[in-house]
Design an enzyme around this catalytic site. Structure first.
Site, PDB file in Angstrom:
ATOM      1  N   GLY A 106      15.272  -4.027   8.642  1.00  0.00           N
ATOM      2  CA  GLY A 106      15.170  -5.482   8.603  1.00  0.00           C
ATOM      3  C   GLY A 106      16.417  -6.173   8.098  1.00  0.00           C
ATOM      4  CD  GLU A 143      12.290  -4.067   5.985  1.00  0.00           C
ATOM      5  OE1 GLU A 143      12.480  -2.846   5.884  1.00  0.00           O
ATOM      6  OE2 GLU A 143      13.131  -4.855   6.470  1.00  0.00           O
TER       7      GLU A 143
END
Length: 625
Positions: free
Chosen positions: A339, A241
């Site tokens: 995430g 991410e």
């Protein structure tokens, strides 16, 4: 070659910030660009030129710059909704000014596209257009690209300081409604040097990262601590991410090559980054870095396509059943789901993947445990007990997936700070998580001797991890004992009875590491480490004489393991002042008799008609004389 003059070519779209803010109407939903890519000039102008704006909704993920719209005095003009609670808006939530939407990061773009979270104006940062009219979103592509694609108006701060990142990270100038030129330094986030606790966590996490793995690191200081211990790895890939400065040294030293990735081979894939100017210069026009939107990077299906995917995320606390809270401190929202679950589930789908939650064992200067009997009242579960796999603290690694509540509780207690372990054991017993007769070690006086851990290569080339036994080894040790042949049971226990109940096995795994010591040989197994050998000595503190015993699983015999274990136990015993070893060996156990006879010590052997009594003083061996 004539220099490209984008300001002349696109002058019809260029305006100052005050003029651009006139595109924003009362009641609009306004998206603010992410992380260090926050358009600071536009944000300040939004507040400065907002007299005509009221009841507007500010939407953003993680922003690292100032958030003046979250000030109490602008309550009537702006209402804030954040997908991630950063330092700059935490006070607003605590004062009831702002709001927080818990949502998986991979699902946010779908909310924009469907209109369930509408966006009327997007305030973002971009690089100056190139000769083709393409602007890069730079350090933050993440949900920015989707927000822009689904916004009525796109207002972009054109900033020459923004690095031009490669990948799916571009927008054509024709899709921007207002170009506001303003060059200002990109927000920098300098990583702090990790303390010893974080370094130990990083070292433990690194043990789980194999050569050729693809890694993801979440936000925080742990990735920086981990990087130090990844420098010796080979052919690591990155699908993450976000990343920060830690990645530079790993690329430059050759640890990260991305050459073994199943998809996007040869590329570091990420959706945003936060770091210093050194990082921004490193990624500028660098084709090795492939920036892509969140809906791709955080898609568990995409993540799971990487073999050996290792996802490393952090938690705030975890209960004894494995529930992880990562976004709140009790009722107070502290960060966000982000995430974490996307990558935990993606790594779990990966072939040979590892999903890791890493955290220090304590918080508030060591006054509270992060491994808790139950989550704090008000705390929410981000990673469920069904999703959790590995949990890592400075005290070790706990593998929970597929484990019983009893196994989970014992594993987590074993990696909690020692001063909290007794209370955790007692709570677990009260809830029947642990058996009533579970041995309670005086943790304030018992320290796991990590310095005795070592890898050794046997004569057939097999690498074995030798370490002191742990309380959590009971199931694996029991499994090994029950796998022994009747002959092996008889030579060790002088009986053909093959029964190893909990009350007996736990005595082998719950020891004080001083008067009693046990070293196990472990190899990777389907559900964690598989124990294939154990060597023990039991010391009489008054006489400093110790009885020694060994068990090696049948298929691991005759590989030199017994010779190594005796030699290693002997080295430890001599350092600790043990004076003498003694043992009983059946005459049929010729391999063990040979090990003692070849030990290099003057061995006294007496046969009583049933077994040999073996004894020798731990003085200089013949080999050393």
């Amino acid at each position: 070659m004539q220099r490209f003059d984008w300001k002349e070519k696109y002058k019809d779209r260029i305006m100052n910030a005050e003029a651009a803010m006139k595109l924003i109407k009362p009641g609009y939903s306004i998206f603010i660009g992410t992380g260090c890519g926050q358009p600071q000039h536009l944000v300040n102008s939004l507040v400065e030129h907002s007299r005509h704006i009221y009841d507007a909704h500010i939407i953003h993920l993680l922003t690292m710059g100032e958030a003046p719209y979250a000030d109490e005095k602008f309550r009537e003009r702006f209402k804030m909704n954040s997908f991630f609670v950063a330092d700059n808006v935490r006070h607003a939530l605590e004062n009831g000014i702002g709001d927080y939407t818990p949502i998986f990061l991979s699902e946010i773009p779908g909310e924009f596209e469907s209109g369930r979270i509408p966006i009327d104006a997007a305030l973002v940062s971009v690089t100056p257009p190139d000769a083709s009219g393409l602007c890069s979103f730079g350090v933050s592509v993440d949900i920015v690209k989707s927000a822009v694609a689904n916004s009525k108006y796109v207002i972009a701060q054109v900033n020459a300081f923004m690095p031009r990142t490669m990948g799916d990270s571009f927008i054509h100038v024709g899709n921007i409604d207002a170009l506001v030129p303003c060059d200002e330094p990109i927000i920098e986030i300098a990583g702090r040097e990790p303390d010893e606790t974080l370094r130990r966590i990083g070292q433990n996490v690194a043990r789980l990262v194999e050569d050729g793995s693809t890694i993801e690191c979440g936000i925080g200081r742990i990735p920086h601590a981990l990087a130090e211990f990844l420098r010796g790895k080979k052919d690591l890939g990155v699908h993450t991410e976000m990343f920060s400065d830690w990645i530079i040294d790993l690329v430059e030293c050759g640890a990260i090559t991305c050459s073994k990735k199943n998809i996007n081979r040869g590329k570091v894939v990420a959706s945003f980054c936060m770091g210093t100017r050194r990082l921004y210069d490193f990624i500028d026009n660098n084709p090795f870095f492939d920036f892509r939107p969140t809906e791709y990077v955080n898609d568990p299906f995409i993540i799971g396509q990487h073999d050996k995917m290792v996802a490393i995320n952090v938690g705030l606390e975890i209960d004894l059943t494995g529930q992880v809270c990562s976004d709140s401190l009790g009722y107070k929202f502290y960060s966000g789901i982000g995430g974490q679950v996307d990558f935990i589930r993606g790594a779990a789908r990966s072939r040979y993947g590892k999903a890791i939650i890493a955290m220090p064992s304590t918080a508030r200067d060591g006054t509270i445990s992060r491994i808790v009997p139950h989550l704090t009242e008000g705390a929410g579960v981000v990673t469920t007990r069904g999703d959790v796999h590995y949990v890592v603290t400075e005290y070790g690694i706990a593998y929970l997936h597929g484990k019983t509540i009893r196994e989970r509780a014992l594993s987590l207690i074993n990696i909690a700070h020692p001063k909290f372990r007794t209370d955790l054991v007692q709570f677990a017993k009260s809830q029947k998580y642990l058996l009533k007769d579970q041995i309670e070690i005086p943790w304030d006086r018992v320290t796991y001797p990590e310095e005795l851990e070592r890898f050794e290569t046997l004569k057939d080339g097999t690498e074995i991890f030798f370490r002191p036994v742990k309380p959590t080894d009971e199931p694996a040790l029991s499994e090994m004992l029950y796998s022994l042949s009747q002959q092996s049971v008889h030579t060790r226990y002088f009986t053909h009875t093959q029964t190893f109940p909990h009350k007996d096995v736990q005595k082998l795994t719950n020891i004080d590491y001083r008067s009693d010591l046990a070293i196990v040989g472990a190899v990777p197994g389907v559900s964690g480490e598989q124990i294939v050998a154990i060597a023990q000595y039991f010391l009489d503190p008054k006489t400093q004489l110790a009885e020694v015993a060994f068990i090696v699983q049948d298929e691991w015999q005759q590989k030199g393991m017994g010779t190594f274990l005796l030699d290693y136990l002997t080295q430890i015993a001599i350092q600790r002042g043990v004076k003498r070893f003694f043992a009983k060996v059946l005459p049929a156990n010729k391999p063990m008799l040979a090990i003692f006879q070849n030990s290099g010590f003057k061995v006294n052997m007496e046969f009583d008609g049933d077994a040999y009594s073996i004894a020798y003083d731990l003085v200089k061996s013949k080999k050393e004389e």
